[in-house]
Structures are given as C-alpha cells and as structure tokens.
Design a protein around this motif. Structure first.
Motif, PDB file in Angstrom:
ATOM      1  N   ILE A   1       0.883  -1.171   0.000  1.00 33.83           N
ATOM      2  CA  ILE A   1       0.000   0.000   0.000  1.00 33.83           C
ATOM      3  C   ILE A   1       0.915   1.214   0.000  1.00 33.83           C
ATOM      4  O   ILE A   1       1.788   1.333   0.870  1.00 33.83           O
TER       5      ILE A   1
ATOM      6  N   LEU B   1      -8.898  -2.979   5.820  1.00 29.93           N
ATOM      7  CA  LEU B   1      -9.141  -2.461   4.471  1.00 29.93           C
ATOM      8  C   LEU B   1     -10.637  -2.261   4.234  1.00 29.93           C
ATOM      9  O   LEU B   1     -11.433  -3.170   4.472  1.00 29.93           O
TER      10      LEU B   1
ATOM     11  N   SER C   1     -12.006  -1.272  -1.432  1.00 30.13           N
ATOM     12  CA  SER C   1     -10.589  -1.211  -1.789  1.00 30.13           C
ATOM     13  C   SER C   1     -10.369  -1.919  -3.123  1.00 30.13           C
ATOM     14  O   SER C   1     -11.141  -2.788  -3.514  1.00 30.13           O
ATOM     15  N   SER C   2      -9.291  -1.539  -3.809  1.00 33.61           N
ATOM     16  CA  SER C   2      -8.984  -2.172  -5.087  1.00 33.61           C
ATOM     17  C   SER C   2      -7.576  -2.756  -5.049  1.00 33.61           C
ATOM     18  O   SER C   2      -6.756  -2.387  -4.215  1.00 33.61           O
TER      19      SER C   2
ATOM     20  N   LEU D   1      -2.337  -2.480  -3.369  1.00 29.71           N
ATOM     21  CA  LEU D   1      -3.673  -2.257  -2.821  1.00 29.71           C
ATOM     22  C   LEU D   1      -3.932  -0.768  -2.700  1.00 29.71           C
ATOM     23  O   LEU D   1      -3.048  -0.006  -2.312  1.00 29.71           O
ATOM     24  N   GLU D   2      -5.141  -0.369  -3.061  1.00 25.62           N
ATOM     25  CA  GLU D   2      -5.570   1.016  -2.936  1.00 25.62           C
ATOM     26  C   GLU D   2      -6.793   1.024  -2.017  1.00 25.62           C
ATOM     27  O   GLU D   2      -7.877   0.599  -2.415  1.00 25.62           O
ATOM     28  N   PRO D   3      -6.626   1.485  -0.763  1.00 31.57           N
ATOM     29  CA  PRO D   3      -7.756   1.493   0.164  1.00 31.57           C
ATOM     30  C   PRO D   3      -8.863   2.412  -0.319  1.00 31.57           C
ATOM     31  O   PRO D   3      -8.605   3.481  -0.867  1.00 31.57           O
ATOM     32  N   GLY D   4     -10.088   1.970  -0.111  1.00 38.39           N
ATOM     33  CA  GLY D   4     -11.247   2.770  -0.496  1.00 38.39           C
ATOM     34  C   GLY D   4     -11.708   3.642   0.657  1.00 38.39           C
ATOM     35  O   GLY D   4     -10.966   3.893   1.606  1.00 38.39           O
TER      36      GLY D   4
ATOM     37  N   ILE E   1     -11.393  -8.915  -2.297  1.00 35.29           N
ATOM     38  CA  ILE E   1     -11.347  -7.587  -2.909  1.00 35.29           C
ATOM     39  C   ILE E   1     -12.068  -7.693  -4.245  1.00 35.29           C
ATOM     40  O   ILE E   1     -11.717  -8.512  -5.089  1.00 35.29           O
TER      41      ILE E   1
END
Length: 150
Positions: free
Chosen positions: A57, A89, A93-94, A110-113, A125
């Motif tokens: 991340i 997360l 998240s993506s 990982l991109e947290p939403g 995810i």
C-alpha cells in the motif's frame, strides 16, 4: 602439511563470513511472509506474479502473496494474500498487479477505499486490475506506427 591447514582454515573462515552475511541480509531484507489475516482477489491476468511476492500500500510492504489458483468456473486467477493484522481495508478497496520497473518483479498494489465497512478475514477484494503484458503493449505501438505510415 601446515600450509594446507592454514589454507583450509582461511577457506572455512571465508565461507563462515559469507554464510553469516547472507543470513544477516535475509533477516534485514524483510523478505519473509507477513503474518496477518488472509484475503483474496480475482484477476484476469497475473503474469509474473509468484507466491511470496509483496503486497503493498503506497509502496510499503503490508503483506505477502500466499497462494494462486485458477477458478474453473470463471477462468479468473485467484490470488490469496496475507495482510498485516493491524490494517483494516475498506470494502471498496482495489487491487492491481504492478511492476517494480521495466525489468522488475511484480507485486500486488492495494488502494484502500473509503467505505465504512471493512473486509473481514477470508474476504475478497472486488475491484481488481490484472497485469499489463509488456510484449502486447510494444506490439500495439509498433503496429499502430506502421499502419499510420500508409
């Protein structure tokens, strides 16, 4: 005879120092598996991703890829990963397969939403982006430049 003994002892000392250096480097490199909870994600492509690769991340290692398999129903690659237990997360998240550079290895980014609800242990995810095939990309550039010349 004593000359061989000195050479043997010097060789053993060099090997011992090399083994010690390798063990120290491995322990400091952060290569080991991250302990935490397991989540999964489905990707259309995971070219170059292997078990043991990083999960990151913002460029910081927060997990490890623990398994990969093929879903026989959807033909999607299922990647299981262990993420640090102290991270929660959001559900939206993506995940995407990213590269460490032109010739570097692959990792899961990982991109947290922003969702209020969090992904639970064993969760999935939903939003993913597979790896980009560099050869296909280069082929498209070459093809598009030759077809525009005509």
């Amino acid at each position: 005879m004593s000359n061989r003994l000195v050479e043997s002892l010097a060789g053993a000392a060099v090997i011992a120092v090399a083994v010690g250096f390798a063990a120290y480097s491995y322990s400091r490199a952060g290569i080991g598996t991250v302990e935490g909870y397991e989540i999964s994600a489905n990707f259309s492509r995971i070219d170059g991703l292997s078990v043991g690769n990083d999960v990151r991340i913002s460029g910081v290692k927060v997990g490890t890829v623990t398994a990969q398999d093929l879903n026989p129903d959807s033909f999607m690659a299922v990647v299981k990963m262990s993420v640090r237990a102290d991270l929660s997360l959001p559900l939206d998240s993506s995940a995407k397969i990213a590269s460490d550079g032109l010739l570097g290895g692959k990792f899961v980014a990982l991109e947290p939403g922003g969702d209020i609800d969090m992904i639970e242990a064993g969760g999935e995810i939903e939003y993913t982006q597979g790896s980009v095939n560099l050869e296909d990309l280069i082929g498209q550039v070459i093809y598009s430049s030759t077809s525009s010349d005509k």
